[in-house]
Scaffold this motif. Structure first.
Motif, short mmCIF file in Angstrom:
data_model
loop_
_atom_site.label_atom_id
_atom_site.label_comp_id
_atom_site.label_asym_id
_atom_site.label_seq_id
_atom_site.Cartn_x
_atom_site.Cartn_y
_atom_site.Cartn_z
N THR A 1 0.10 19.71 -29.86
CA THR A 1 -0.75 18.54 -29.75
C THR A 1 -2.16 18.89 -30.20
O THR A 1 -2.59 20.03 -30.05
N ASN B 1 -4.97 17.17 -29.08
CA ASN B 1 -5.89 16.90 -27.98
C ASN B 1 -5.30 17.40 -26.67
O ASN B 1 -4.34 16.84 -26.17
N ASP C 1 -7.18 17.58 -23.91
CA ASP C 1 -8.08 17.14 -22.85
C ASP C 1 -7.37 16.42 -21.70
O ASP C 1 -7.83 16.45 -20.56
N HIS C 2 -6.25 15.77 -21.97
CA HIS C 2 -5.59 15.01 -20.91
C HIS C 2 -4.69 15.87 -20.02
O HIS C 2 -4.13 15.39 -19.04
N TYR C 3 -4.55 17.17 -20.31
CA TYR C 3 -3.76 18.05 -19.46
C TYR C 3 -4.61 18.52 -18.29
O TYR C 3 -5.72 19.03 -18.48
N SER C 4 -4.07 18.33 -17.08
CA SER C 4 -4.81 18.74 -15.89
C SER C 4 -3.83 18.97 -14.74
O SER C 4 -2.65 18.63 -14.83
N CYS D 1 -3.75 18.96 -10.23
CA CYS D 1 -4.45 18.41 -9.08
C CYS D 1 -4.51 19.47 -8.00
O CYS D 1 -3.48 19.92 -7.49
N PRO E 1 -11.05 5.68 -16.00
CA PRO E 1 -11.05 5.82 -17.46
C PRO E 1 -12.34 6.41 -18.02
O PRO E 1 -12.34 7.02 -19.08
N GLY F 1 -13.93 8.84 -16.73
CA GLY F 1 -13.95 10.27 -16.43
C GLY F 1 -14.42 10.61 -15.03
O GLY F 1 -14.37 11.77 -14.63
N LEU G 1 -9.23 20.44 -14.86
CA LEU G 1 -9.04 20.03 -16.26
C LEU G 1 -8.83 21.26 -17.13
O LEU G 1 -9.65 21.58 -17.99
N GLY H 1 -6.78 21.70 -19.52
CA GLY H 1 -6.51 21.35 -20.92
C GLY H 1 -7.77 21.41 -21.76
O GLY H 1 -7.75 21.89 -22.90
N SER H 2 -8.91 20.90 -21.21
CA SER H 2 -10.14 20.96 -22.00
C SER H 2 -10.63 22.38 -22.16
O SER H 2 -11.15 22.74 -23.21
#
Length: 158
Positions: free
Chosen positions: A56, A58, A60-63, A65, A74, A76, A85, A87-88
């Motif tokens: 992929t 991007n 950024d949406h991998y995180s 909890c 939305p 952030g 986060l 992924g970022s």
């Protein structure tokens, strides 16, 4: 009593600016900023799509909890929970590694090879010049010895 006049702060600052290092540094910063655009274009236009074809683009949406339930708006902002986060961080790390690789393989390595070739050529020229100087010196010594020998034999004839 004559007191030595110490240079003013302005003269010291002027000397600092005229040293050459400051000008070289300023040029390097300007060239570096322009070169950043080239590197970013190569990474964004060529390398990232190639990496994106494998996975992929991007991350950024991998995180994850840390404290459930995680709810992120939305825009952030975190509504509840503690999202990690990762992924970022992974995306920024990959971008850095890819950018460093592009800079190394497209700029640093070729420039190092070029400079090594230039140094080898310069050394070869210096070696040739040294050999010529040595042979000239030897010829001059032979001429001197021949002249000394002629003088010596000329004194014997009288």
């Amino acid at each position: 009593m004559s007191a030595k006049k110490e240079p003013s702060v302005w003269h010291g600052f002027k000397a600092f600016l005229m040293r050459g290092n400051v000008v070289d540094l300023a040029v390097a910063v300007v060239i570096g900023a322009a070169f950043t655009n080239i590197v970013n274009s190569v990474v964004k236009g060529i390398i990232s799509p190639l990496v994106g074809a494998i996975g992929t683009q991007n991350l950024d949406h991998y995180s994850s909890c840390l404290k459930a339930p995680c709810q992120v708006a939305p825009d952030g902002t975190v509504k509840s929970g503690v999202p990690i986060l990762w992924g970022s961080v992974l995306g920024a790390t990959l971008t850095f590694v890819i950018t460093a690789a592009v800079v190394y393989f497209l700029m640093v390595l070729p420039m190092a090879k070029y400079l090594a070739r230039q140094a080898a050529r310069r050394a070869a020229r210096e070696g040739t010049k040294e050999v010529l100087e040595v042979t000239e010196l030897e010829v001059l010594k032979e001429i001197r010895d021949a002249l000394v020998a002629q003088r010596g034999s000329g004194h014997d004839e009288r």
